[in-house]
Scaffold this motif. Structure first.
Motif, PDB file in Angstrom:
ATOM      1  N   GLU A  71       0.808  -1.214   0.000  1.00  0.00           N
ATOM      2  CA  GLU A  71       0.000   0.000   0.000  1.00  0.00           C
ATOM      3  C   GLU A  71       0.851   1.280   0.000  1.00  0.00           C
ATOM      4  O   GLU A  71       0.330   2.369   0.044  1.00  0.00           O
ATOM      5  N   GLU A  72       2.165   1.156  -0.036  1.00  0.00           N
ATOM      6  CA  GLU A  72       3.033   2.320   0.034  1.00  0.00           C
ATOM      7  C   GLU A  72       3.000   3.108  -1.263  1.00  0.00           C
ATOM      8  O   GLU A  72       2.782   2.556  -2.343  1.00  0.00           O
ATOM      9  N   PHE A  73       3.217   4.407  -1.141  1.00  0.00           N
ATOM     10  CA  PHE A  73       3.172   5.326  -2.275  1.00  0.00           C
ATOM     11  C   PHE A  73       4.568   5.842  -2.585  1.00  0.00           C
ATOM     12  O   PHE A  73       5.376   6.043  -1.688  1.00  0.00           O
ATOM     13  N   THR A  76       7.829  10.631  -4.591  1.00  0.00           N
ATOM     14  CA  THR A  76       8.778  11.420  -5.389  1.00  0.00           C
ATOM     15  C   THR A  76       8.275  11.673  -6.801  1.00  0.00           C
ATOM     16  O   THR A  76       8.842  12.507  -7.508  1.00  0.00           O
ATOM     17  N   GLN A  77       7.227  10.979  -7.228  1.00  0.00           N
ATOM     18  CA  GLN A  77       6.687  11.208  -8.567  1.00  0.00           C
ATOM     19  C   GLN A  77       6.035  12.584  -8.636  1.00  0.00           C
ATOM     20  O   GLN A  77       5.407  13.043  -7.683  1.00  0.00           O
ATOM     21  N   ASP A  78       6.180  13.251  -9.784  1.00  0.00           N
ATOM     22  CA  ASP A  78       5.563  14.563  -9.964  1.00  0.00           C
ATOM     23  C   ASP A  78       4.042  14.473  -9.969  1.00  0.00           C
ATOM     24  O   ASP A  78       3.356  15.439  -9.635  1.00  0.00           O
ATOM     25  N   SER A  79       3.503  13.322 -10.335  1.00  0.00           N
ATOM     26  CA  SER A  79       2.058  13.190 -10.414  1.00  0.00           C
ATOM     27  C   SER A  79       1.422  12.833  -9.067  1.00  0.00           C
ATOM     28  O   SER A  79       0.208  12.749  -8.971  1.00  0.00           O
ATOM     29  N   PHE A  80       2.242  12.632  -8.027  1.00  0.00           N
ATOM     30  CA  PHE A  80       1.690  12.268  -6.719  1.00  0.00           C
ATOM     31  C   PHE A  80       0.995  13.475  -6.096  1.00  0.00           C
ATOM     32  O   PHE A  80       1.566  14.557  -5.987  1.00  0.00           O
TER      33      PHE A  80
END
Length: 139
Positions: A71-73, A76-80
């Motif tokens: 379930e971890e996100f 660091t992604q720009d779309s987060f």
């Protein structure tokens, strides 16, 4: 003397006793003094607690390991994007800065090294919320 403190004295319509239109009793005077004393004592104690900031209500909630590995996100992604709302049952908003301070922290632990990064927070605007929908296009 006690009769002069009687808060429960009753007026006598169209009648007077010793030139007084209100009949006071010693028992009524004693009860009045007792009520005044208890009220003063209670007010003094509450004022003292207020001035000494006795027993403030401070709530802190920390969820350690709240997510499972699947379930971890990847933050660091720009779309987060992440948004949350906390509302009051009565008027809907809990944002008065005089009483509430919101803090977001990103905590990590790597080989026993614990680090905290404070995440800046700002109220969402309609343009921010529009980026969340439609959800199917983002996943």
């Amino acid at each position: 003397l006690l009769k002069s403190f009687d808060m429960f004295g009753e007026p006598l319509p169209s009648f007077n006793q010793d030139g007084k239109s209100v009949v006071s009793t010693a028992v009524g005077g004693c009860m009045s003094l007792l009520i005044l004393y208890v009220t003063f004592l209670f007010g003094t104690l509450k004022l003292r607690h207020l001035l000494e900031r006795h027993n403030p209500n401070i709530s802190t909630v920390v969820h350690y390991n709240a997510l499972e590995k699947d379930e971890e996100f990847d933050t660091t992604q720009d779309s987060f994007m992440m948004a949350f709302a906390i509302v009051d049952f009565f008027d809907g908003s809990l944002s008065d800065p005089r009483y509430i301070k919101w803090v977001a922290r990103f905590n990590t632990m790597d080989n026993g090294d614990y680090s905290t990064q404070y995440v800046p927070m700002e109220p969402c605007k309609d343009s921010d919320l529009e980026r969340f929908y439609p959800i199917d296009d983002r996943s």
